[in-house]
Design a protein around this motif. Structure first.
Motif, PDB file in Angstrom:
ATOM      1  N   ASP A  78      18.137  -7.632   1.252  1.00 57.38           N
ATOM      2  CA  ASP A  78      19.160  -7.494   2.329  1.00 57.38           C
ATOM      3  C   ASP A  78      19.384  -6.478   3.185  1.00 57.38           C
ATOM      4  OD1 ASP A  78      19.913  -6.432  -0.064  1.00 57.38           O
ATOM      5  OD2 ASP A  78      21.937  -7.387  -0.170  1.00 57.38           O
ATOM      6  N   SER A  79      18.771  -5.154   2.584  1.00 63.07           N
ATOM      7  CA  SER A  79      19.097  -4.023   3.226  1.00 63.07           C
ATOM      8  C   SER A  79      17.851  -3.010   2.696  1.00 63.07           C
ATOM      9  CB  SER A  79      20.445  -3.446   3.260  1.00 63.07           C
ATOM     10  OG  SER A  79      20.492  -3.031   1.684  1.00 63.07           O
ATOM     11  N   ILE A  80      17.568  -1.879   3.331  1.00 65.58           N
ATOM     12  CA  ILE A  80      16.796  -0.935   2.867  1.00 65.58           C
ATOM     13  C   ILE A  80      17.213   0.270   2.373  1.00 65.58           C
ATOM     14  CG2 ILE A  80      14.762   0.450   3.725  1.00 65.58           C
ATOM     15  CD1 ILE A  80      14.258  -2.553   3.728  1.00 65.58           C
ATOM     16  N   ARG A  81      16.689   0.280   1.141  1.00 68.17           N
ATOM     17  CA  ARG A  81      17.333   1.657   0.497  1.00 68.17           C
ATOM     18  C   ARG A  81      16.494   2.822   0.539  1.00 68.17           C
ATOM     19  NH1 ARG A  81      19.611  -3.282  -0.972  1.00 68.17           N
ATOM     20  NH2 ARG A  81      21.451  -3.189  -2.293  1.00 68.17           N
ATOM     21  N   SER A  82      15.121   2.732   0.796  1.00 72.30           N
ATOM     22  CA  SER A  82      14.273   3.702   0.494  1.00 72.30           C
ATOM     23  C   SER A  82      13.607   4.071   1.927  1.00 72.30           C
ATOM     24  CB  SER A  82      13.266   3.309  -0.565  1.00 72.30           C
ATOM     25  OG  SER A  82      13.798   3.206  -1.680  1.00 72.30           O
ATOM     26  N   TYR A  83      13.043   5.226   2.008  1.00 75.08           N
ATOM     27  CA  TYR A  83      12.306   5.696   3.218  1.00 75.08           C
ATOM     28  C   TYR A  83      11.158   6.803   2.671  1.00 75.08           C
ATOM     29  CZ  TYR A  83      16.228   3.627   6.182  1.00 75.08           C
ATOM     30  OH  TYR A  83      16.817   2.876   6.688  1.00 75.08           O
ATOM     31  N   THR A  84       9.911   6.439   3.352  1.00 74.13           N
ATOM     32  CA  THR A  84       8.968   7.147   3.105  1.00 74.13           C
ATOM     33  C   THR A  84       8.236   8.276   4.226  1.00 74.13           C
ATOM     34  OG1 THR A  84       6.505   6.904   1.916  1.00 74.13           O
ATOM     35  CG2 THR A  84       7.163   5.203   3.433  1.00 74.13           C
ATOM     36  N   LYS A  91       0.874  -1.182  -0.013  1.00 77.25           N
ATOM     37  CA  LYS A  91      -0.015  -0.073   0.080  1.00 77.25           C
ATOM     38  C   LYS A  91       0.766   1.182   0.010  1.00 77.25           C
ATOM     39  CE  LYS A  91      -4.081   2.011   2.483  1.00 77.25           C
ATOM     40  NZ  LYS A  91      -4.721   1.543   3.894  1.00 77.25           N
ATOM     41  N   SER A  92       0.769   2.184  -0.922  1.00 80.84           N
ATOM     42  CA  SER A  92       1.072   3.664  -0.978  1.00 80.84           C
ATOM     43  C   SER A  92       2.856   3.394  -1.171  1.00 80.84           C
ATOM     44  CB  SER A  92       0.532   4.205   0.374  1.00 80.84           C
ATOM     45  OG  SER A  92       0.711   5.809   0.068  1.00 80.84           O
ATOM     46  N   ALA A  93       3.437   4.411  -0.554  1.00 81.58           N
ATOM     47  CA  ALA A  93       4.981   4.598  -0.789  1.00 81.58           C
ATOM     48  C   ALA A  93       5.161   4.916  -2.060  1.00 81.58           C
ATOM     49  CB  ALA A  93       5.527   3.427  -0.078  1.00 81.58           C
ATOM     50  N   PRO A  94       4.678   5.876  -2.696  1.00 81.94           N
ATOM     51  CA  PRO A  94       4.964   6.285  -4.067  1.00 81.94           C
ATOM     52  C   PRO A  94       6.428   7.144  -4.073  1.00 81.94           C
ATOM     53  CG  PRO A  94       3.301   7.942  -2.956  1.00 81.94           C
ATOM     54  CD  PRO A  94       3.273   6.615  -2.193  1.00 81.94           C
ATOM     55  N   LYS A  95       6.498   7.186  -5.288  1.00 86.36           N
ATOM     56  CA  LYS A  95       8.201   7.491  -5.306  1.00 86.36           C
ATOM     57  C   LYS A  95       8.585   9.225  -4.849  1.00 86.36           C
ATOM     58  CE  LYS A  95      11.903   8.305  -8.874  1.00 86.36           C
ATOM     59  NZ  LYS A  95      12.103   8.027 -10.243  1.00 86.36           N
ATOM     60  N   TRP A  96       7.384   9.959  -5.104  1.00 82.93           N
ATOM     61  CA  TRP A  96       7.091  11.321  -4.513  1.00 82.93           C
ATOM     62  C   TRP A  96       7.408  11.448  -3.018  1.00 82.93           C
ATOM     63  CZ3 TRP A  96       3.306  12.355  -1.173  1.00 82.93           C
ATOM     64  CH2 TRP A  96       2.352  11.737  -1.094  1.00 82.93           C
ATOM     65  N   SER A  97       6.884  10.347  -2.286  1.00 86.07           N
ATOM     66  CA  SER A  97       7.088  10.303  -0.890  1.00 86.07           C
ATOM     67  C   SER A  97       8.441   9.909  -0.405  1.00 86.07           C
ATOM     68  CB  SER A  97       5.994   9.278  -0.360  1.00 86.07           C
ATOM     69  OG  SER A  97       6.368   8.029  -0.523  1.00 86.07           O
ATOM     70  N   LEU A  98       9.139   9.838  -1.200  1.00 82.71           N
ATOM     71  CA  LEU A  98      10.744   9.243  -0.737  1.00 82.71           C
ATOM     72  C   LEU A  98      11.487  10.636  -0.358  1.00 82.71           C
ATOM     73  CD1 LEU A  98      11.684   6.353  -3.132  1.00 82.71           C
ATOM     74  CD2 LEU A  98      10.135   6.279  -0.888  1.00 82.71           C
ATOM     75  N   SER A  99      12.185  10.469   0.840  1.00 80.61           N
ATOM     76  CA  SER A  99      13.371  11.566   0.929  1.00 80.61           C
ATOM     77  C   SER A  99      14.209  11.301   1.967  1.00 80.61           C
ATOM     78  CB  SER A  99      12.266  13.081   1.482  1.00 80.61           C
ATOM     79  OG  SER A  99      11.919  12.633   2.747  1.00 80.61           O
ATOM     80  N   GLU A 100      15.251  11.982   2.058  1.00 83.57           N
ATOM     81  CA  GLU A 100      16.218  11.766   3.255  1.00 83.57           C
ATOM     82  C   GLU A 100      16.121  12.002   4.403  1.00 83.57           C
ATOM     83  OE1 GLU A 100      19.794  14.031   1.806  1.00 83.57           O
ATOM     84  OE2 GLU A 100      19.949  12.985  -0.087  1.00 83.57           O
ATOM     85  N   ASP A 101      14.825  12.755   4.554  1.00 86.72           N
ATOM     86  CA  ASP A 101      14.361  13.210   5.991  1.00 86.72           C
ATOM     87  C   ASP A 101      13.477  12.247   6.573  1.00 86.72           C
ATOM     88  OD1 ASP A 101      16.134  15.293   5.944  1.00 86.72           O
ATOM     89  OD2 ASP A 101      14.742  16.490   5.184  1.00 86.72           O
ATOM     90  N   ALA A 102      12.930  11.368   5.717  1.00 84.22           N
ATOM     91  CA  ALA A 102      11.850  10.294   5.957  1.00 84.22           C
ATOM     92  C   ALA A 102      12.353   9.495   6.897  1.00 84.22           C
ATOM     93  CB  ALA A 102      11.127   9.932   4.768  1.00 84.22           C
ATOM     94  N   CYS A 112      10.998   1.370   3.789  1.00 84.50           N
ATOM     95  CA  CYS A 112       9.947   0.659   2.771  1.00 84.50           C
ATOM     96  C   CYS A 112      10.684   0.083   1.530  1.00 84.50           C
ATOM     97  CB  CYS A 112       9.049   1.832   2.178  1.00 84.50           C
ATOM     98  SG  CYS A 112       9.785   3.046   1.204  1.00 84.50           S
ATOM     99  N   VAL A 113       9.828  -0.662   0.983  1.00 85.89           N
ATOM    100  CA  VAL A 113      10.362  -1.324  -0.267  1.00 85.89           C
ATOM    101  C   VAL A 113       9.349  -1.091  -1.486  1.00 85.89           C
ATOM    102  CG1 VAL A 113      10.854  -3.671  -1.516  1.00 85.89           C
ATOM    103  CG2 VAL A 113      11.343  -3.523   1.300  1.00 85.89           C
ATOM    104  N   ARG A 114       9.863  -0.711  -2.504  1.00 86.48           N
ATOM    105  CA  ARG A 114       9.009  -0.500  -3.720  1.00 86.48           C
ATOM    106  C   ARG A 114       9.223  -1.233  -4.802  1.00 86.48           C
ATOM    107  NH1 ARG A 114      10.242   3.690  -6.448  1.00 86.48           N
ATOM    108  NH2 ARG A 114       8.218   4.346  -6.908  1.00 86.48           N
ATOM    109  N   TYR A 115       8.078  -1.389  -5.531  1.00 88.45           N
ATOM    110  CA  TYR A 115       7.811  -2.307  -6.440  1.00 88.45           C
ATOM    111  C   TYR A 115       9.274  -2.335  -7.529  1.00 88.45           C
ATOM    112  CZ  TYR A 115       6.174   0.298 -10.499  1.00 88.45           C
ATOM    113  OH  TYR A 115       6.160   1.024 -11.311  1.00 88.45           O
TER     114      TYR A 115
END
Length: 406
Positions: free
Chosen positions: A64-70, A34-45, A49-52
């Motif tokens: 193996d590790s997390i690259r994105s934060y929403t 659910k949700s976590a679109p690209k525009w919601s990602l930021s360094e401050d988030a 999250c994992v995106r498709y």
């Protein structure tokens, strides 16, 4: 649950239990991320999250590790419990839908466009099963149903066959070790590549200097025009209309020489073509500004090139063409090629050959050029060795995937 006597071509000797068969739905259940679109990602988030898209581009079977934060509010997200199998719901190529990844981590937001499979079976095993044996089956579902979204209702009835949990774990552990080996080799390759790039940048800035065989400093670098170092090589082809010819091309971004398909002499028309020298500096005059330069080798012996690919040889042994090519693949070299290619973007930025000849460059003596080229060659050999190790391990894994699943 129905049991039939199934056995893969390759199996650990200690296991003899029959495989269990059934649909995905019988062995587990699905839900959507659910949700976590690209525009919601930021360094401050703060929310991992994992995106498709990462299932295609980033992960190779396991998160193996997390690259994105929403920054999407947590109440609007779906979070992992750990142990889920993530399957992309959309893709441009039907063969991409089987690029599943196992998610061992808890409390990770799972983005939209992902089908999430929960099961009491071994998630790592299921993931490898999907990636290794179900690629074509998933593709047929997409193509046969004329769908652009692989909704989990299409996945639920797909039949699978599973061994005992103990056997699943042993098989999954084997593939886990292979994946870790591949990832370590990839990291080694990336580190070598970064080291090479950084070292060559310092060499051309003269921050790194080589010594001669006696340990003494080489002479200072000197500045000369390009035509002091090289001269044009021309060997026109007397085209036979009934003869077959192979042409070369030069890729942009320093990606080297490529070979075109065979062509009959009469198909060349009035095009001016030249025999390729097997040890020359060659440039694509249309895309020189885009790093379309290379050095030919014995692999190009007997090939031809059009007038758009002028070739150059050393003048009076003043330059090592390996070094010369490396220089024009550097930032400074690219800047000079752009300088000698006046005009607008694209095909209008043609390299002026008189402009090229008049460029001034600062080079070391021939012996230091050779040392630099040898140093680069040694790094290239190491990179090629690691690249082959990666490919061999991938091939070995692919063979096991075909042999160890039903």
């Amino acid at each position: 649950m129905k049991k039939i006597n199934l056995e893969p071509p390759l199996r650990f000797s200690e296991f003899h239990q029959e495989y269990r068969t059934g649909s995905f739905l019988k062995f587990g259940s699905f839900y959507y991320g659910k949700s976590a679109p690209k525009w919601s990602l930021s360094e401050d988030a703060k929310t991992p999250c994992v995106r498709y898209g990462e299932l295609y581009s980033t992960f190779s079977g396991e998160v193996d590790s997390i690259r994105s934060y929403t920054n999407i509010p947590k109440e609007k997200l779906k979070f992992s419990s750990g142990g889920e199998v993530l399957i992309p719901r959309v893709g441009e190529n039907p063969l991409d839908f089987s690029k599943a990844s196992y998610l061992p981590l808890k409390d990770i937001a799972i983005g939209e466009m992902i089908s999430v499979y929960e099961t009491e079976e071994n998630g790592r095993y299921i993931t490898q099963y999907i990636r290794g044996k179900l690629t074509k089956k998933f593709a047929r579902v997409v193509e046969g149903g004329n769908v652009s979204n692989l909704y989990f209702r299409y996945l639920e009835p797909i039949e699978i066959a599973l061994p005992s949990l103990n056997e699943q774990k042993k098989v999954a552990d084997l593939f886990d070790k292979l994946d870790k080996k591949i990832n370590l080799l990839k990291k080694k390759y990336d580190l070598l590549e970064r080291y090479k790039k950084g070292a060559m940048q310092k060499i051309f800035k003269q921050d790194i200097r080589f010594k001669d065989e006696n340990g003494s400093d080489f002479p200072n670098w000197t500045t000369e025009r390009i035509d002091y170092f090289i001269e044009r090589y021309n060997n026109p082809v007397d085209v036979d209309p009934n003869e077959s010819y192979r042409q070369i091309g030069i890729r942009s971004h320093g990606k080297g020489v490529f070979h075109k398909e065979s062509i009959q002499g009469h198909e060349l028309g009035d095009k001016r073509v030249f025999w390729v020298h097997p040890d020359a500096f060659v440039v694509n005059i249309v895309f020189a500004w885009e790093h379309a330069v290379a050095k030919t080798s014995k692999d190009e012996k007997g090939f031809i090139a059009s007038h758009r690919f002028p070739m150059f040889l050393p003048k009076d042994s003043r330059v090592d063409l390996r070094f010369f090519t490396l220089f024009f693949l550097s930032k400074r070299g690219k800047y000079l090629l752009e300088l000698a290619s006046p005009g607008g973007a694209g095909r209008n930025k043609t390299l002026g050959q008189s402009n090229f000849a008049e460029l001034k460059v600062t080079f070391p003596c021939l012996e230091e050029q050779k040392r630099i080229a040898d140093f680069n060659d040694s790094l290239e050999e190491k990179l090629e060795t690691v690249k082959k190790q990666i490919e061999l391990t991938k091939t070995f894994k692919k063979g096991l995937l075909q042999q160890m699943f039903v």
